[in-house]
Design an enzyme around this catalytic site. Structure first.
Site, PDB file in Angstrom:
ATOM      1  N   ASP A 192      -4.529   0.847   2.221  1.00 37.46           N
ATOM      2  CA  ASP A 192      -5.233  -0.239   2.212  1.00 37.46           C
ATOM      3  C   ASP A 192      -6.514  -0.609   1.785  1.00 37.46           C
ATOM      4  OD1 ASP A 192      -2.786  -1.541   3.189  1.00 37.46           O
ATOM      5  OD2 ASP A 192      -3.033  -1.541   5.262  1.00 37.46           O
ATOM      6  N   SER A 207       0.831  -1.310  -0.001  1.00 38.76           N
ATOM      7  CA  SER A 207       0.082  -0.015   0.118  1.00 38.76           C
ATOM      8  C   SER A 207       0.660   1.136   0.065  1.00 38.76           C
ATOM      9  CB  SER A 207      -1.059   0.201   1.162  1.00 38.76           C
ATOM     10  OG  SER A 207      -0.336  -0.042   2.401  1.00 38.76           O
ATOM     11  N   HIS A 208       2.205   1.065   0.265  1.00 39.87           N
ATOM     12  CA  HIS A 208       2.836   2.287   0.399  1.00 39.87           C
ATOM     13  C   HIS A 208       4.292   2.130  -0.548  1.00 39.87           C
ATOM     14  CE1 HIS A 208       0.597   2.803   3.819  1.00 39.87           C
ATOM     15  NE2 HIS A 208       1.080   4.132   3.905  1.00 39.87           N
TER      16      HIS A 208
END
Length: 345
Positions: free
Chosen positions: A201, A59-60
């Protein structure tokens, strides 16, 4: 969770294709430079995104590159920013990031931070006028590998969190992170949002058409919902732990915005152009030399504490999955997800 919420496997290609860390970082760096980032800024951001991808924080990782490119191409973020570092006192460093990105701005103050730690054993770093669009754990792990205890927090920018009693979002996901070195082992590093789920997320789950547990967020009427789209479009995420998570967000807002001189989340959200992904915000870092004052046993004591926790059945601690993913990637490469394939193509 902010830094470790996306499990390895989201969107991995069925062919099992892999890519090396350096190749992935170079591809990201090239895209960032083409969008207007200076080579120095692009190098820092690309390494950060590739590290998150390598360690399974999808997610990053590469997922965030599109947001960086958008802010650069719009001119919303300064891709060639030159941070100004002001040593306020022997332990207090202020950084104005010149509307650039947070990671290069923090790196620009490396010498001043090291000097504060050498002089007093403590560095309080107030970072303002920067865009932070990644996990916090990469910077904190670096401090911990140098033997430092470190924590960080962000007024992260997008109004997304609706605590009980509020009729609209009033907080961001307000990430908080902590790291400690450990004798004879990898640092323990945790990184989480004070919301029930990170915004990144939630976006990944929406893209996959998956539902979330009740209690994750609400729709525009304030009713609980399992639909990520409904939460993201007019609704809001709940804080974790009810009022406890909400008050942690309050603390983070006052420190990461009020103390740094940065904007509170409601101010950031109001100034941002429609549809942007990065936000001009504030971060607070506190870095401590744990062995000051005759406390040379600190690292060994933490080792003993962790051994006790594992012996009691806590066989997975923060960072364990990241380190396992990192070791796998070093051996076999980083799994090529649909997001990575789109970047490469």
């Amino acid at each position: 969770m902010s830094g470790n919420g996306a499990a390895r496997g989201y969107g991995v290609s069925s062919a099992g294709e892999r890519i090396g860390f350096d190749e992935l970082a170079a591809a990201i760096e090239s895209k960032l430079i083409a969008a207007g980032a200076s080579p120095a800024t692009a190098r820092v951001l690309a390494s950060n995104c590739a590290a998150c991808e390598r360690d399974g924080t999808l997610s990053h990782g590469v997922f965030r590159v599109a947001g960086y490119l958008d802010s650069l191409e719009r001119g919303w973020a300064n891709g060639s920013a030159e941070a100004t570092v002001d040593v306020v006192s022997s332990s207090f460093v202020r950084i104005d990031g010149d509307n650039g990105f947070a990671q290069p701005a923090l790196a620009a103050a490396g010498a001043e931070i090291d000097q504060a730690l050498a002089d007093t054993g403590v560095a309080v770093i107030a970072l303002a006028n920067t865009h932070h669009f990644s996990a916090l754990w990469p910077e904190l792990e670096s401090f911990a590998r140098d033997g430092r205890v470190a924590m960080a927090m962000i007024a992260s920018g997008k109004l997304a969190v609706v605590p009980e009693g509020a009729t609209r979002p009033v907080f961001s996901t307000n990430p908080f992170a902590f790291a400690t070195p450990v004798a004879g082992g990898d640092p323990v590093v945790f990184d989480f949002s004070t919301s029930s789920m990170s915004h990144g997320d939630l976006q990944l789950l929406r893209a996959e058409g998956r539902e979330v547990p009740i209690g994750t967020g609400v729709d525009s009427t304030g009713a609980d919902t399992r639909d990520p789209e409904t939460i993201l479009d007019g609704g809001g995420i709940r804080p974790f732990g009810g009022h406890k998570g909400a008050m942690l967000s309050f603390m983070i807002e006052t420190l990461a915005a009020g103390l740094t001189g940065g904007a509170f989340t409601f101010e950031i959200d109001a100034e941002a152009p429609e549809g942007v992904h990065t936000f001009r915000t504030g971060q607070l870092y506190i870095v401590i030399d744990p062995e000051r004052g005759g406390n040379e046993a600190y690292l060994a004591r933490v080792r003993g504490f962790i051994d006790m926790l594992r012996d009691a059945g806590m066989d997975r601690l923060p960072g364990d999955r990241r380190y396992a993913n990192r070791a796998e990637a070093a051996e076999a490469g980083i799994p090529v997800t649909d997001t990575i394939r789109a970047l490469l193509d």
